[in-house]
Motif scaffolding. Structure first.
Motif, mmCIF file in Angstrom:
data_model
loop_
_atom_site.group_PDB
_atom_site.id
_atom_site.type_symbol
_atom_site.label_atom_id
_atom_site.label_comp_id
_atom_site.label_asym_id
_atom_site.label_seq_id
_atom_site.Cartn_x
_atom_site.Cartn_y
_atom_site.Cartn_z
ATOM 1 N N ALA A 26 0.848 -1.195 0.000
ATOM 2 C CA ALA A 26 0.000 0.000 0.000
ATOM 3 C C ALA A 26 0.880 1.241 0.000
ATOM 4 O O ALA A 26 1.949 1.252 0.618
ATOM 5 C CB ALA A 26 -0.921 0.010 1.220
ATOM 6 N N GLU A 27 0.418 2.278 -0.687
ATOM 7 C CA GLU A 27 1.164 3.534 -0.726
ATOM 8 C C GLU A 27 1.283 4.122 0.675
ATOM 9 O O GLU A 27 0.296 4.198 1.418
ATOM 10 C CB GLU A 27 0.477 4.540 -1.645
ATOM 11 N N ALA A 28 2.480 4.558 1.003
ATOM 12 C CA ALA A 28 2.720 5.120 2.328
ATOM 13 C C ALA A 28 1.869 6.353 2.582
ATOM 14 O O ALA A 28 1.496 6.636 3.728
ATOM 15 C CB ALA A 28 4.202 5.472 2.483
ATOM 16 N N SER A 29 1.497 7.082 1.534
ATOM 17 C CA SER A 29 0.707 8.304 1.702
ATOM 18 C C SER A 29 -0.704 8.023 2.213
ATOM 19 O O SER A 29 -1.381 8.932 2.693
ATOM 20 C CB SER A 29 0.623 9.056 0.371
ATOM 21 N N LEU A 30 -1.141 6.773 2.126
ATOM 22 C CA LEU A 30 -2.477 6.421 2.594
ATOM 23 C C LEU A 30 -2.505 6.055 4.071
ATOM 24 O O LEU A 30 -3.582 5.903 4.649
ATOM 25 C CB LEU A 30 -3.039 5.247 1.772
ATOM 26 N N MET A 31 -1.356 5.893 4.661
ATOM 27 C CA MET A 31 -1.296 5.477 6.062
ATOM 28 C C MET A 31 -1.405 6.689 6.988
ATOM 29 O O MET A 31 -0.667 7.659 6.854
ATOM 30 C CB MET A 31 0.016 4.738 6.334
ATOM 31 N N THR A 32 -2.337 6.611 7.926
ATOM 32 C CA THR A 32 -2.500 7.694 8.887
ATOM 33 C C THR A 32 -1.543 7.503 10.061
ATOM 34 O O THR A 32 -0.929 6.451 10.218
ATOM 35 C CB THR A 32 -3.936 7.751 9.418
ATOM 36 N N ALA A 33 -1.463 8.531 10.919
ATOM 37 C CA ALA A 33 -0.598 8.444 12.101
ATOM 38 C C ALA A 33 -1.064 7.347 13.048
ATOM 39 O O ALA A 33 -0.273 6.805 13.816
ATOM 40 C CB ALA A 33 -0.574 9.797 12.820
ATOM 41 N N GLU A 34 -2.359 7.021 12.983
ATOM 42 C CA GLU A 34 -2.910 5.978 13.856
ATOM 43 C C GLU A 34 -2.749 4.574 13.273
ATOM 44 O O GLU A 34 -3.173 3.586 13.870
ATOM 45 C CB GLU A 34 -4.402 6.235 14.115
ATOM 46 N N GLY A 35 -2.153 4.477 12.075
ATOM 47 C CA GLY A 35 -1.942 3.170 11.464
ATOM 48 C C GLY A 35 -3.118 2.674 10.645
ATOM 49 O O GLY A 35 -3.208 1.482 10.351
ATOM 50 N N ARG A 36 -4.021 3.581 10.243
ATOM 51 C CA ARG A 36 -5.167 3.204 9.422
ATOM 52 C C ARG A 36 -4.890 3.520 7.968
ATOM 53 O O ARG A 36 -4.266 4.520 7.646
ATOM 54 C CB ARG A 36 -6.415 3.964 9.878
ATOM 55 N N LEU A 37 -5.347 2.639 7.068
ATOM 56 C CA LEU A 37 -5.257 2.931 5.647
ATOM 57 C C LEU A 37 -6.415 3.848 5.261
ATOM 58 O O LEU A 37 -7.577 3.460 5.327
ATOM 59 C CB LEU A 37 -5.300 1.642 4.822
ATOM 60 N N ALA A 38 -6.098 5.050 4.882
ATOM 61 C CA ALA A 38 -7.117 6.058 4.562
ATOM 62 C C ALA A 38 -7.448 5.995 3.074
ATOM 63 O O ALA A 38 -6.949 6.784 2.266
ATOM 64 C CB ALA A 38 -6.623 7.444 4.955
ATOM 65 N N PHE A 39 -8.311 5.051 2.715
ATOM 66 C CA PHE A 39 -8.642 4.865 1.306
ATOM 67 C C PHE A 39 -9.394 6.051 0.732
ATOM 68 O O PHE A 39 -9.440 6.222 -0.487
ATOM 69 C CB PHE A 39 -9.458 3.583 1.141
ATOM 70 N N GLU A 40 -9.996 6.879 1.591
ATOM 71 C CA GLU A 40 -10.705 8.045 1.090
ATOM 72 C C GLU A 40 -9.746 9.039 0.422
ATOM 73 O O GLU A 40 -10.177 9.909 -0.344
ATOM 74 C CB GLU A 40 -11.475 8.746 2.219
ATOM 75 N N ARG A 41 -8.465 8.913 0.681
ATOM 76 C CA ARG A 41 -7.476 9.791 0.056
ATOM 77 C C ARG A 41 -7.123 9.345 -1.361
ATOM 78 O O ARG A 41 -6.535 10.105 -2.130
ATOM 79 C CB ARG A 41 -6.191 9.817 0.892
ATOM 80 N N ALA A 42 -7.432 8.107 -1.686
ATOM 81 C CA ALA A 42 -6.934 7.517 -2.925
ATOM 82 C C ALA A 42 -7.745 7.905 -4.155
ATOM 83 O O ALA A 42 -7.231 7.905 -5.271
ATOM 84 C CB ALA A 42 -6.900 5.997 -2.794
ATOM 85 N N GLY A 43 -9.031 8.217 -3.993
ATOM 86 C CA GLY A 43 -9.862 8.501 -5.150
ATOM 87 C C GLY A 43 -10.217 7.237 -5.904
ATOM 88 O O GLY A 43 -9.921 7.103 -7.101
#
Length: 204
Positions: free
Chosen positions: A152-169
């Motif tokens: 997974a792209e590192a830019s999708l990882m939040t500080a809490e360790g969640r994959l933030a798919f809402e950022r991906a489009g």
């Protein structure tokens, strides 16, 4: 809690068919020993188990990718974004027997962690899979597979360790059309989550 629709709202009876929507749409990469890596677009895909993590894809037997997956027992599910919609569509309508889809689309084949088929570098999420079971169902063969690695792209990882798919489009598929996913409506369990108690205002 739920606003009921009037009993007067008409509904039409349809013949049984594949009307479930929306569906994820993904680009599946596959390769066996005697082939170049190929890409096939798949919308018939779903999560089927959490432990072990498993998913399924369904592919028509006449597709070039069917042979590659059958012989290798491996594939990678690559989740595309809005800017990859055209490439996603292209990889679903041309045959890997005739063209090199990586070359035609300009997508980058990058090494997978565990399996032979490459991942698509431009996709923010790559799910490496090994086939555990095959079901011949009719028009499609279902490959039930275990997830053996994830990139997974590192830019999708939040500080809490969640994959933030809402950022991906990300995109979805429904009855021959591609759609952009919309706004977040809630999270799992939000309907029963207790609201934090509000502190009473102190009077002066």
């Amino acid at each position: 809690m739920i606003e009921r629709k009037s009993d007067r709202v008409p509904k039409l009876r349809w013949n049984p068919g594949t009307v479930l929507c929306p569906c994820p749409v993904v680009m599946v990469t596959c390769q066996c020993e005697d082939s170049k890596p190929n890409i096939v677009t798949v919308a018939w895909i779903g999560t089927i188990c959490s432990d072990p993590p498993m998913l399924s894809i369904s592919v028509r037997p006449e597709r070039h990718s069917h042979r590659l997956i059958t012989e290798s027992g491996e594939f990678v599910v690559n989740v595309p974004t809005l800017d990859l919609t055209r490439a996603t569509d292209y990889c679903g309508v041309v045959s890997g027997k005739e063209v090199d889809k990586f070359e035609r689309t300009g997508l980058t084949a990058a090494p997978a962690v565990v399996v032979r088929p490459p991942v698509i570098q431009e996709c923010p999420l790559n799910i490496e899979c090994r086939v555990a079971r095959t079901l011949d169902l009719g028009s499609h063969t279902m490959f039930l597979a275990e997830v053996v690695a994830v990139q997974a792209e590192a830019s999708l990882m939040t500080a809490e360790g969640r994959l933030a798919f809402e950022r991906a489009g990300l995109i979805a598929y429904a009855h021959g059309h591609y759609y952009a996913l919309g706004k977040t409506l809630g999270h799992f369990g939000y309907s029963v989550r207790k609201r934090p108690a509000t502190r009473a205002r102190t009077r002066r």
